[in-house]
Design a protein around this motif. Structure first.
Motif, PDB file in Angstrom:
ATOM      1  N   ASN A  59      47.264  46.370  28.038  1.00 37.49           N
ATOM      2  CA  ASN A  59      46.430  45.200  27.801  1.00 37.49           C
ATOM      3  C   ASN A  59      46.941  44.036  28.633  1.00 37.49           C
ATOM      4  OD1 ASN A  59      44.546  43.458  26.816  1.00 37.49           O
ATOM      5  ND2 ASN A  59      45.497  43.205  24.815  1.00 37.49           N
ATOM      6  N   ARG A  60      46.533  44.036  29.867  1.00 33.86           N
ATOM      7  CA  ARG A  60      46.917  42.968  30.769  1.00 33.86           C
ATOM      8  C   ARG A  60      45.669  42.229  31.228  1.00 33.86           C
ATOM      9  NH1 ARG A  60      50.921  46.436  34.749  1.00 33.86           N
ATOM     10  NH2 ARG A  60      52.433  47.098  33.172  1.00 33.86           N
ATOM     11  N   ARG A  61      45.860  41.018  31.621  1.00 38.49           N
ATOM     12  CA  ARG A  61      44.732  40.234  32.106  1.00 38.49           C
ATOM     13  C   ARG A  61      44.287  40.709  33.482  1.00 38.49           C
ATOM     14  NH1 ARG A  61      45.310  33.944  31.455  1.00 38.49           N
ATOM     15  NH2 ARG A  61      43.131  34.227  32.043  1.00 38.49           N
ATOM     16  N   TYR A  62      45.185  41.262  34.240  1.00 36.69           N
ATOM     17  CA  TYR A  62      44.834  41.706  35.585  1.00 36.69           C
ATOM     18  C   TYR A  62      45.523  43.034  35.856  1.00 36.69           C
ATOM     19  CZ  TYR A  62      43.048  40.853  40.218  1.00 36.69           C
ATOM     20  OH  TYR A  62      42.314  40.920  41.365  1.00 36.69           O
ATOM     21  N   TYR A  63      44.762  44.086  35.928  1.00 35.40           N
ATOM     22  CA  TYR A  63      45.314  45.439  36.047  1.00 35.40           C
ATOM     23  C   TYR A  63      45.005  45.981  37.430  1.00 35.40           C
ATOM     24  CZ  TYR A  63      46.164  50.340  35.073  1.00 35.40           C
ATOM     25  OH  TYR A  63      46.632  51.624  35.105  1.00 35.40           O
ATOM     26  N   GLY A  64      46.019  46.498  38.066  1.00 36.59           N
ATOM     27  CA  GLY A  64      45.815  47.101  39.368  1.00 36.59           C
ATOM     28  C   GLY A  64      45.948  46.098  40.489  1.00 36.59           C
ATOM     29  N   ARG A  65      45.844  46.601  41.687  1.00 34.52           N
ATOM     30  CA  ARG A  65      45.965  45.772  42.877  1.00 34.52           C
ATOM     31  C   ARG A  65      44.588  45.355  43.343  1.00 34.52           C
ATOM     32  NH1 ARG A  65      49.744  48.384  47.247  1.00 34.52           N
ATOM     33  NH2 ARG A  65      49.262  46.347  48.146  1.00 34.52           N
ATOM     34  N   PHE A  66      44.268  44.104  43.130  1.00 33.96           N
ATOM     35  CA  PHE A  66      42.945  43.613  43.514  1.00 33.96           C
ATOM     36  C   PHE A  66      42.780  43.601  45.027  1.00 33.96           C
ATOM     37  CE2 PHE A  66      40.244  40.017  44.732  1.00 33.96           C
ATOM     38  CZ  PHE A  66      39.051  40.422  44.170  1.00 33.96           C
ATOM     39  N   THR A  68      43.777  45.706  47.138  1.00 37.97           N
ATOM     40  CA  THR A  68      43.400  47.043  47.616  1.00 37.97           C
ATOM     41  C   THR A  68      41.903  47.271  47.477  1.00 37.97           C
ATOM     42  OG1 THR A  68      45.577  47.863  46.945  1.00 37.97           O
ATOM     43  CG2 THR A  68      43.856  49.503  47.349  1.00 37.97           C
ATOM     44  N   VAL A  69      41.348  46.847  46.347  1.00 43.73           N
ATOM     45  CA  VAL A  69      39.900  46.994  46.139  1.00 43.73           C
ATOM     46  C   VAL A  69      39.130  46.127  47.127  1.00 43.73           C
ATOM     47  CG1 VAL A  69      38.050  46.826  44.439  1.00 43.73           C
ATOM     48  CG2 VAL A  69      40.353  47.453  43.701  1.00 43.73           C
ATOM     49  N   LEU A  70      39.590  44.903  47.343  1.00 47.88           N
ATOM     50  CA  LEU A  70      38.923  44.019  48.299  1.00 47.88           C
ATOM     51  C   LEU A  70      39.003  44.585  49.711  1.00 47.88           C
ATOM     52  CD1 LEU A  70      37.520  41.381  48.993  1.00 47.88           C
ATOM     53  CD2 LEU A  70      39.763  40.278  49.075  1.00 47.88           C
ATOM     54  N   HIS A  71      40.141  45.133  50.059  1.00 42.31           N
ATOM     55  CA  HIS A  71      40.281  45.749  51.381  1.00 42.31           C
ATOM     56  C   HIS A  71      39.330  46.937  51.540  1.00 42.31           C
ATOM     57  CE1 HIS A  71      42.336  48.408  54.399  1.00 42.31           C
ATOM     58  NE2 HIS A  71      42.351  47.255  55.050  1.00 42.31           N
ATOM     59  N   ALA A  72      39.158  47.714  50.490  1.00 39.04           N
ATOM     60  CA  ALA A  72      38.225  48.851  50.552  1.00 39.04           C
ATOM     61  C   ALA A  72      36.787  48.363  50.724  1.00 39.04           C
ATOM     62  CB  ALA A  72      38.357  49.696  49.289  1.00 39.04           C
ATOM     63  N   GLU A  73      36.420  47.286  50.036  1.00 41.11           N
ATOM     64  CA  GLU A  73      35.068  46.746  50.176  1.00 41.11           C
ATOM     65  C   GLU A  73      34.834  46.224  51.593  1.00 41.11           C
ATOM     66  OE1 GLU A  73      32.465  46.637  48.188  1.00 41.11           O
ATOM     67  OE2 GLU A  73      33.452  47.713  46.549  1.00 41.11           O
ATOM     68  N   LEU A  74      35.832  45.561  52.154  1.00 41.69           N
ATOM     69  CA  LEU A  74      35.682  45.064  53.522  1.00 41.69           C
ATOM     70  C   LEU A  74      35.590  46.213  54.521  1.00 41.69           C
ATOM     71  CD1 LEU A  74      38.184  42.062  53.458  1.00 41.69           C
ATOM     72  CD2 LEU A  74      35.687  41.956  53.523  1.00 41.69           C
ATOM     73  N   ARG A 140      38.849  47.753  34.546  1.00 43.98           N
ATOM     74  CA  ARG A 140      38.335  46.417  34.846  1.00 43.98           C
ATOM     75  C   ARG A 140      37.287  46.450  35.960  1.00 43.98           C
ATOM     76  NH1 ARG A 140      41.539  47.017  31.354  1.00 43.98           N
ATOM     77  NH2 ARG A 140      43.166  45.561  30.647  1.00 43.98           N
ATOM     78  N   PRO A 141      36.167  47.162  35.766  1.00 47.91           N
ATOM     79  CA  PRO A 141      35.171  47.223  36.851  1.00 47.91           C
ATOM     80  C   PRO A 141      34.494  45.893  37.119  1.00 47.91           C
ATOM     81  CG  PRO A 141      34.329  48.248  34.849  1.00 47.91           C
ATOM     82  CD  PRO A 141      35.773  47.949  34.589  1.00 47.91           C
ATOM     83  N   LEU A 142      34.434  45.021  36.118  1.00 43.23           N
ATOM     84  CA  LEU A 142      33.809  43.713  36.344  1.00 43.23           C
ATOM     85  C   LEU A 142      34.761  42.749  37.033  1.00 43.23           C
ATOM     86  CD1 LEU A 142      31.868  43.188  32.978  1.00 43.23           C
ATOM     87  CD2 LEU A 142      30.940  43.845  35.187  1.00 43.23           C
ATOM     88  N   ARG A 143      36.006  42.743  36.600  1.00 45.93           N
ATOM     89  CA  ARG A 143      36.968  41.794  37.157  1.00 45.93           C
ATOM     90  C   ARG A 143      37.466  42.189  38.536  1.00 45.93           C
ATOM     91  NH1 ARG A 143      40.999  40.560  32.032  1.00 45.93           N
ATOM     92  NH2 ARG A 143      39.377  40.089  30.495  1.00 45.93           N
ATOM     93  N   GLN A 144      37.420  43.464  38.832  1.00 53.77           N
ATOM     94  CA  GLN A 144      37.948  43.904  40.116  1.00 53.77           C
ATOM     95  C   GLN A 144      36.846  44.312  41.079  1.00 53.77           C
ATOM     96  OE1 GLN A 144      41.152  46.651  40.168  1.00 53.77           O
ATOM     97  NE2 GLN A 144      42.355  45.594  38.630  1.00 53.77           N
ATOM     98  N   GLN A 145      36.099  45.360  40.746  1.00 52.08           N
ATOM     99  CA  GLN A 145      35.162  45.917  41.712  1.00 52.08           C
ATOM    100  C   GLN A 145      34.017  44.961  42.003  1.00 52.08           C
ATOM    101  OE1 GLN A 145      31.851  47.276  41.390  1.00 52.08           O
ATOM    102  NE2 GLN A 145      31.884  47.972  43.511  1.00 52.08           N
ATOM    103  N   LEU A 146      33.438  44.360  40.977  1.00 53.62           N
ATOM    104  CA  LEU A 146      32.303  43.461  41.190  1.00 53.62           C
ATOM    105  C   LEU A 146      32.741  42.196  41.922  1.00 53.62           C
ATOM    106  CD1 LEU A 146      29.270  43.285  40.539  1.00 53.62           C
ATOM    107  CD2 LEU A 146      29.866  41.915  38.551  1.00 53.62           C
TER     108      LEU A 146
END
Length: 262
Positions: A59-66, A68-74, A140-146
């Motif tokens: 239960n963390r406010r920010y899970y995972g490496r954001f 990395t997800v942003l780099h994948a989207e770019l 966290r699909p809303l906080r990270q992926q979206l």
């Protein structure tokens, strides 16, 4: 007469001797059926299914490496375009720097139009490529992926309008810089909302072309590209900022509804 005689000799339906033999044979078969033990299915105890307890996510406010997800989207944005697309984008950026002050609105407007096919797939790829089960099941699909998808669109808008933004700031035209700053977050927000809510790219493409055409023809209320200063003087940039917030909220609500349905 011969046929009748032969038939009479062969017909023994009511012969008492044969009827008695048939009844005796039937009675013996019934006794044998009674003596056969009845097969009762035996109950087989099924093996108990072990209870598996999955490890809960922390239960963390920010899970995972954001990042990395942003780099994948770019990377998805970069690989989706050809070399000719980047060549035209570079030409438009240079034209924004080299054009005279009275004609800067022409290359600036076309620079805002060029990435329309980059923004239109935002929020649509999950439905188009049937990857919603993978995307919506991550942490966290809303906080990270979206958010990463939205930021990738913002980066594209910033890169395509950076020359005009720097030129406006260098010449002391803060009003034009403010309009472009709002437009940099407004266009990706609108694209994301249209993609999530309609599950297609056509809505944004049509709507954005209409907005771009009206703004290019000098209507200050639709100027989100910084083609003039009237949008700031008349307060229309606040409307664009409010529409940006509404689009982001609509994207979050629509994506949450998709996650519940799928």
């Amino acid at each position: 007469p011969v046929i009748v005689i032969v038939a009479a000799l062969l017909f023994d339906r009511f012969d008492p001797a044969k009827m008695h033999a048939l009844q005796k044979r039937k009675h013996s078969r019934d006794n044998m059926a009674v003596n056969v033990p009845e097969l009762i299915p035996q109950r087989v105890d099924e093996p108990a299914i072990p209870i598996v307890s999955l490890t809960p996510l922390p239960n963390r406010r920010y899970y995972g490496r954001f990042t990395t997800v942003l780099h994948a989207e770019l990377r998805l944005v970069v690989r989706a375009q050809s070399r000719w697309w980047y060549l035209v984008a570079v030409v438009l950026v240079i034209a924004n720097i080299a054009s005279p002050p009275d004609a800067i609105h022409i290359p600036l407007a076309f620079a805002w139009l060029w990435p329309i096919l980059v923004w239109s797939p935002m929020g649509v790829r999950e439905a188009r490529y049937f990857t919603h089960e993978l995307v919506f099941s991550v942490a966290r699909p809303l906080r990270q992926q979206l958010v990463a998808t939205w930021l990738a669109g913002v980066v594209v808008a910033l890169l395509i309008s950076c020359s005009g933004l720097v030129r406006a700031l260098s010449t002391g035209n803060e009003d034009r810089a403010l309009i472009m700053g709002v437009g940099i977050v407004f266009v990706p927000s609108l694209a994301l909302a249209c993609g999530v809510l309609s599950r297609g790219s056509r809505l944004f493409e049509v709507l954005y072309l209409i907005l771009w055409y009206v703004a290019f023809n000098g209507v200050a209320a639709f100027d989100f590209m910084g083609l003039g200063n009237a949008s700031v003087q008349q307060g229309y940039w606040l409307i664009h900022l409010i529409l940006t917030i509404v689009s982001l909220v609509g994207s979050i609500v629509g994506r949450r509804s998709q996650m519940q349905c799928w």
